[in-house]
Each structure stands twice: as structure tokens, then as C-alpha cells.
Design a protein around this motif. Structure first.
Motif, PDB file in Angstrom:
ATOM      1  N   GLY A   1     -42.260 -12.809   4.437  1.00  0.00           N
ATOM      2  CA  GLY A   1     -40.814 -12.744   4.471  1.00  0.00           C
ATOM      3  C   GLY A   1     -40.187 -11.655   3.647  1.00  0.00           C
ATOM      4  O   GLY A   1     -38.962 -11.581   3.519  1.00  0.00           O
TER       5      GLY A   1
ATOM      6  N   ARG B   1     -40.918 -14.084  -6.510  1.00  0.00           N
ATOM      7  CA  ARG B   1     -40.285 -14.658  -5.322  1.00  0.00           C
ATOM      8  C   ARG B   1     -38.762 -14.485  -5.352  1.00  0.00           C
ATOM      9  O   ARG B   1     -38.089 -14.848  -6.308  1.00  0.00           O
ATOM     10  CB  ARG B   1     -40.627 -16.137  -5.240  1.00  0.00           C
ATOM     11  N   GLY B   2     -38.234 -13.885  -4.285  1.00  0.00           N
ATOM     12  CA  GLY B   2     -36.802 -13.742  -4.121  1.00  0.00           C
ATOM     13  C   GLY B   2     -36.140 -12.679  -4.971  1.00  0.00           C
ATOM     14  O   GLY B   2     -34.919 -12.514  -4.917  1.00  0.00           O
TER      15      GLY B   2
ATOM     16  N   GLU C   1     -43.204 -13.539  -2.074  1.00  0.00           N
ATOM     17  CA  GLU C   1     -42.482 -14.106  -0.937  1.00  0.00           C
ATOM     18  C   GLU C   1     -40.966 -13.954  -1.089  1.00  0.00           C
ATOM     19  O   GLU C   1     -40.378 -14.302  -2.112  1.00  0.00           O
ATOM     20  CB  GLU C   1     -42.830 -15.588  -0.802  1.00  0.00           C
ATOM     21  N   GLY C   2     -40.334 -13.420  -0.039  1.00  0.00           N
ATOM     22  CA  GLY C   2     -38.884 -13.325   0.008  1.00  0.00           C
ATOM     23  C   GLY C   2     -38.269 -12.242  -0.846  1.00  0.00           C
ATOM     24  O   GLY C   2     -37.037 -12.118  -0.906  1.00  0.00           O
TER      25      GLY C   2
ATOM     26  N   LYS D   1     -34.808  -8.986  -6.127  1.00  0.00           N
ATOM     27  CA  LYS D   1     -34.239  -7.937  -5.281  1.00  0.00           C
ATOM     28  C   LYS D   1     -33.984  -6.664  -6.073  1.00  0.00           C
ATOM     29  O   LYS D   1     -33.545  -6.714  -7.227  1.00  0.00           O
ATOM     30  CB  LYS D   1     -32.919  -8.399  -4.666  1.00  0.00           C
TER      31      LYS D   1
ATOM     32  N   LYS E   1     -37.117  -8.427  -1.987  1.00  0.00           N
ATOM     33  CA  LYS E   1     -36.518  -7.362  -1.183  1.00  0.00           C
ATOM     34  C   LYS E   1     -36.449  -6.068  -1.985  1.00  0.00           C
ATOM     35  O   LYS E   1     -36.000  -6.056  -3.133  1.00  0.00           O
ATOM     36  CB  LYS E   1     -35.112  -7.759  -0.719  1.00  0.00           C
TER      37      LYS E   1
END
Length: 460
Positions: A316, A350-351, A333-334, A353, A336
Motif C-alpha cells: 500500500g 507505517r503511515g 505499510e501505507g 509521509k 508515502k
């Protein structure tokens, strides 16, 4: 002559890599030029390993030090061909390295890197056919037979009636479309005995490996040919041919990626490395380059114009467009990474950005953290590198410089435009910038003053 079952027969591989490769015009040995990020010769050696050979011998010549250094980690031995006296002479140089070996010998070429393990296996299986051939030759039918040696077979069979080098062939023989790739399988007990009888009474004055086929026929033995595609036995003698082989490899790799469940929006613009791993439902947009060491988990998206090397990308994750991931980048995961972001030796949990215009090097970014546009981890002082740690849920304001070693605690906020040189505790706000000062009418008075000065200069 009966032969033992293939499964019980030891295997040795002889790879010819003694040529000078002058047409490459390079200080790097021809067989070490990379294909999909890995030297051609190592492609071949790694393919051979699928057949678990007992011995692998690389015949070296000019530039042998480079080749020896490259193959040593793969456990391959080397044999030196001091004079370039033909392919038969080259294979004969491996005799000492194969002393005491009794089994099958595959003869391959370091500049023919795409031949697959399945084709090698077919050659060995044919060598153990009921008619017990003395040798098996790998043939192909090129679009342009050019100056390849020809293979003439007995009518209606794969048994070889005659093999002839192009220089020595007559018009009828040159009309034959089945050509000799040079790759061969021979039992060790036959190989060196036949090579010892090869002469050099030919147009080039060389000792040709294919001559063992006709010598075996003189002994009443049969030899056979199996066929493969022209692409699989494409050789590399120039940079143009290397580019052609690279293009063919990329076409096949793209097709495999899509067959395995990845979406390539514009396949012809995506370039893979030899070890690129893509999961299911990965989307790769146009103009993406994968260097060695990249794995992409299920459901990730790689947007256009990204360059990735040595990176692990979790499920993801979204990367790009115009992002660069360098070795040691790990996106969980997740996470960006957005446009014009460079990541090196950094883990985004995770997550986390980093959406715009940012450099993250030698860093740990906690789960859910947000790194603002223009942020830099200042990891290098000109002599040593240091680490930056950004805690879970932290927020780094735009245009900030984090001078490592430095830690930003969980949930902390770093105000835009800050230059951090000390740690920030969890939950704190860090402001590292001068207080904003406003001077009423200063800009208006300044412009009036400068216009007057300009007018005065114009009058003088």
C-alpha cells in the motif's frame, strides 16, 4: 554405448571468457558489462547453479584479473588461455581443472548470457538419449544467418551429418538455415580425447570446437542438435549488441511482471533489474527505473519518473512521482514518499509521509509522522555521517533542517523554517527562527527613496 541416467551423472560447466572484446572499446572486460544491473557472466553462472554442477570452470585470457575477481565469490575455478587459438583450444585449457572428473560437460560462452536452465537441461537429456550421442549441439535459426557456422542434419532426424564454419562452407552449405550457437554438451570421457585430435587446417588457422562433431562421426558415433530461439543465444560483441540483448531481456521481464499480477501503465518505459520483485496489484506508472535490490509488496503504487535502488517498499505504499529511493530505503505499510523526495538509508514506519521536496538520509521516521516540504536531514559533516530520529506522530514543518545527530520525540512539532541542533522532547513545540518584525510603511518609503535616486542619476 549405454549411458547412465541423467540424475546420477555429475555435471561440470566450462564457460569461455578469454576473448579480448575489442569491439566494446572498454577497460571493463566484455563479459562483465552489466545486463539488467548484473554482469553478463554472472547471469550465466547463476543460471548454471540451478543445475547444481559439481565444477564450474571459466576460461580466461585478456583481462583475466577482472574476471577472476568476479567469479571467485561464486565458487568458480578459472583456467587461462594465453594464446587465442580458437574455441577448441580454449576448452582444452579447462582439462587440468577438470582432472578426475567423470560426467557431463556443458560448454557455454560468457558473452551469451540469456540461455536458460531449461535449455541446458534439454541438451543434457539429449546427451543421454537411447542412441547415446557423443555430443549435443545447440542450434538456432536466425533471421539473418550471416557468418554463423552451419549445422546439416540427416534427413528427418536431429542427427548431425556435417558441421562447417561459414568461412569454410560452400554455397550449398551456406544455404542451410540451422546455425551453430557454439554451446555444446559432451561427456567428459569423450571431450578431451576428441579435442586432442582437432587440427587447425582451416581458413582461420584455428582449432575449432565444432570439429569434435565430425571426429566423433569418423569414429562411427552419432551427434545430435537441439534447437532454441535466436533470442536465447544472442551474443554480445559490441555495446549495440549489449543494448539489443538488454532490450530483449526487459521485454520478457515486463511480460512476466504483468503475468504475475502487476500493472505496468506503459510497459516499454519501465526498466527492471535482474532481481526486482513486484507483488500482486502493484501499479507502476511510466518511466520508472528499478536498480538492483528493490522489492515492492502487494498493492503499492510507483508513480511516474521514479528511480529506485536497494529499497524495500511495503504494501500500500505510494512513491513519487519524481522520487528517488536509494540503498537502505525502507518504506513500511501505507507510507508515502512524494514528488522530488530522496530517501537514503532511512526507514519510514507505517503511515509516515514525506510528500514534497525533501531529503531523508540516515534516519528513522516513526509511524504516522509527517515530514513537511523542503525538510533536510543534515546527516554528513564532511567527515562522518550521523542519524536523525523522528518519533511517532511527529510533525516537521516545511523548510526545516535537522542537523544530526538529533531526535524529535513522539508527537512533537517542529515549526516551519527551523534549524534543529538539539533534541526535541515528546509533545513539545520547537521554534528555531528569529521573531518576525514588521516596520510600518518601511517598504513604501524605501521605494520612494530608490526611485528618487534613480531619477537623479538619469539627469546627470
Amino acid at each position: 554405448m549405454s549411458q547412465p541416467p541423467l540424475a546420477s551423472t555429475p555435471l561440470a560447466v566450462v564457460i569461455l571468457a578469454a576473448g579480448k572484446g575489442t569491439r566494446m572499446k572498454s577497460d571493463l572486460h566484455k563479459v562483465l558489462h552489466p545486463l539488467a544491473g548484473k554482469p553478463m557472466l554472472l547471469h550465466l553462472i547463476d543460471t548454471v547453479q540451478q543445475l547444481t554442477p559439481e565444477r564450474t570452470v571459466v576460461v580466461v585470457g585478456a583481462g583475466r584479473e577482472q574476471v577472476e575477481a568476479a567469479v571467485a565469490p561464486r565458487g568458480a575455478a578459472t583456467a587461462q588461455q594465453i594464446e587465442q587459438l580458437g574455441t577448441g583450444h580454449a576448452v582444452a585449457q579447462a582439462e587440468t581443472a577438470l582432472n578426475g572428473f567423470d560426467g557431463d560437460v556443458l560448454i557455454l560462452y560468457g558473452d551469451v548470457p540469456l540461455v536458460g536452465a531449461a535449455t541446458m537441461q534439454r541438451m543434457l537429456e539429449r546427451l543421454h538419449g537411447a542412441d547415446a550421442p557423443a555430443a549435443v549441439v545447440l542450434g538456432f535459426r536466425p533471421a539473418d544467418a550471416a557468418a554463423y557456422g552451419r549445422v546439416l542434419t540427416e534427413a528427418g532426424s536431429d542427427r548431425i551429418a556435417r558441421m562447417v564454419e561459414f568461412k569454410d562452407a560452400n554455397a550449398a552449405e551456406r544455404a542451410e538455415t540451422l546455425c551453430n550457437s557454439g554451446l555444446m554438451a559432451v561427456a567428459s570421457r569423450d571431450l578431451f580425447a576428441l579435442l586432442a585430435r582437432v587440427g587447425n587446417d582451416n581458413a582461420a588457422g584455428e582449432y575449432y570446437l565444432p570439429d569434435i562433431v565430425m571426429l566423433a562421426r569418423e569414429d562411427g558415433r552419432i551427434t545430435a542438435v537441439i534447437e532454441t530461439s535466436e533470442a536465447e543465444v544472442a551474443g554480445v560483441n559490441s555495446r549495440a549488441e549489449l543494448a539489443s540483448v538488454e532490450a530483449a531481456w526487459q521485454v520478457a521481464r515486463r511480460a512476466r511482471a504483468m503475468a504475475d499480477g502487476a500493472t505496468l501503465i506503459a510497459p516499454e518505459t519501465v526498466w527492471f533489474a535482474h532481481d526486482t520483485v513486484l507483488g500482486r496489484d502493484v501499479v507502476v506508472e511510466p518511466n520508472v527505473f528499478f536498480g538492483p535490490g528493490v522489492s515492492v509488496a502487494d498493492g503499492a503504487t510507483i508513480r511516474a519518473f521514479c528511480h529506485l535502488e536497494g529499497a524495500q517498499i511495503g504494501s500500500g505504499v505510494e512513491v513519487g512521482p519524481y522520487a528517488r529511493l536509494r540503498p537502505g530505503a525502507v518504506l513500511e505499510e501505507g507510507a508515502k514518499v512524494g514528488n522530488f523526495v530522496e530517501v537514503k538509508k532511512t526507514r519510514l514506519a507505517r503511515g509516515a509521509k514525506a510528500n514534497h521536496l525533501t531529503y531523508l538520509g540516515d534516519a528513522e521516521v516513526g509511524a504516522g509522522a509527517n515530514v513537511g516540504a523542503g525538510t533536510i536531514t543534515c546527516n554528513y559533516d564532511g567527515f562522518f555521517k550521523y542519524k536523525t530520529v523522528i518519533g511517532e506522530g511527529a510533525f516537521i514543518g516545511s523548510n526545516s533542517a535537522l542537523v544530526a545527530p538529533v531526535t524529535v520525540g513522539d508527537g512533537a512539532i517542529v515549526a516551519a523554517g527551523s534549524v534543529l541542533t538539539r533534541d526535541v522532547e515528546a509533545g513539545a513545540l520547537a521554534l528555531v527562527r528569529p521573531e518576525q518584525v514588521s516596520k510600518p510603511d518601511w517598504a513604501t518609503r524605501f521605494r520612494e527613496k530608490m526611485r528618487a535616486r534613480k531619477a537623479a542619476r538619469a539627469r546627470t
